[in-house]
Enzyme design. Structure first.
Site: not given
Length: 387
Positions: A65, A69, A72, A109, A142, A202, A272
């Site tokens: 990626c 972040c 992560c 998801c 999702c 979400c 969740r």
């Protein structure tokens, strides 16, 4: 405890607590923990009974990626030894999804690392959604693909997507401390694009990154104002090889207080229990079912969860039941109106109180690096998934 009686009354009426009340929940002592759980449990049962919705993650593209972040394992510069692979083909992703559905998952998801999808990526994910829907009647899908460009949410909705996930993660004030390659406002805009396209929004948070109680309350109140249908609560998994690898700030008791606070602020929303529950709640996971009404089944994106059968056993042993595909998750007033309906013009915080000074930090718990297991099975491998 007067605070808890007040919060239960407000939760049953869908009335928001004040900032002061939300902060007070986080400041309760371990001696009062079971009372806090019992009080929030009343609100949870009012709107969701004893049902637990199961969700299953499929990591469509892992690692590599370009975003930074800090939390992560897939970030730019990450040295975490995670699985790295490019896009799964639609039939591979559908096969992975089928394992979760067979295990009882009601929602699949689909997640892909990256800043956001290209139009070709949206085409690819659309084909995957169609394949999953064709082979699994009644399943919800999702998508979680990062920041969206104009028209992409509509295209995902046309392909059959039911929801879109994009978390706020932490407070607006401290967001720049965990990510510099995009902004908090970018995230808010993507959630709003999903809502405008008719997708169920979400959006949630990550706790345990060194934030203050005020930061936690800020992000949860911001989420309530944004009014998503689902609020995932993640607890930081401190992967070795990431900037937050040494952040072991959570105890099982603090995790439960955070979940209780989220339930009081979001009484009628699908809350969740997401990544990190096994690492930080450990043997106290069953207590969390009295606060949340939704969990992930099996493994996460780059880490392993507890065995899928252990999840099912935990739900049954705690006196809860898996929510069936023929049951509407959200209470009728939310399912019909697309929002909570408790306030005119959205769900801004009621009776907001001034911020309190952060409590004195407690001694950090010992790091449990033995509980962080990198995922080596399921999507992107030749091994059977955990579901």
């Amino acid at each position: 405890m007067d605070l808890l009686n007040t919060l239960v009354d407000k939760g049953l009426r869908r009335e928001l607590p004040t900032r002061e009340e939300a902060l007070a929940v986080l400041a309760t002592s371990d001696d009062d923990l079971l009372e806090v759980v019992a009080a929030a449990g009343k609100v949870r049962r009012q709107w969701f009974g004893r049902r637990v919705k199961l969700n299953y993650l499929v990591n469509l593209k892992s690692g590599l990626c370009p975003e930074d972040c800090s939390y992560c394992s897939q970030r730019l510069g990450s040295k975490a030894g995670i699985l790295k692979y490019t896009w799964l083909k639609p039939d591979e992703a559908s096969k992975a999804a089928a394992a979760g559905v067979a295990g009882g998952a009601k929602r699949v998801c689909l997640v892909a690392s990256g800043r956001g999808p290209t139009d070709r990526d949206v085409d690819r994910v659309s084909e995957t959604i169609e394949a999953i829907k064709e082979q699994n009647e009644g399943v919800e899908v999702c998508a979680c693909l990062g920041l969206l460009s104009d028209g992409q949410a509509e295209r995902l909705r046309s392909a059959g997507a039911d929801a879109y996930n994009h978390n706020l993660n932490t407070s607006e004030e401290t967001y720049g401390e965990i990510t510099t390659t995009h902004t908090y406002a970018d995230r808010v805009e993507t959630v709003q694009q999903a809502q405008a396209a008719g997708l169920s929004a979400c959006s949630g948070l990550i706790a345990g990154m060194g934030e203050s109680d005020a930061d936690l309350v800020d992000v949860v109140f911001s989420l309530r104002e944004l009014d998503p249908d689902s609020v995932p609560v993640n607890f930081l998994i401190p992967f070795e090889g990431t900037p937050l690898a040494k952040e072991w700030n959570l105890t099982p008791q603090r995790c439960l207080r955070i979940l209780a606070m989220v339930r009081f602020v979001c009484p009628d929303v699908e809350v969740r229990l997401a990544g990190g529950r096994e690492v930080h709640l450990r043997s106290m996971q069953p207590l969390a079912l009295h606060l949340v009404n939704s969990i992930f089944l099996g493994d996460y994106l780059t880490s392993e969860g507890q065995a899928g059968q252990a999840d099912l056993d935990m739900i049954a042993d705690a006196g809860f039941e898996v929510e069936g595909a023929d049951t509407t998750t959200l209470p009728a007033h939310r399912a019909e109106s697309g929002g909570c309906g408790a306030h005119e013009g959205g769900c801004a915080p009621c009776g907001e109180a001034p911020k309190e000074a952060a409590a004195a930090p407690q001694e950090a718990p010992a790091a449990r690096t033995d509980l962080v297991a990198v995922r080596r099975r399921g999507a992107g491998t030749d091994l059977a998934p955990n579901a």
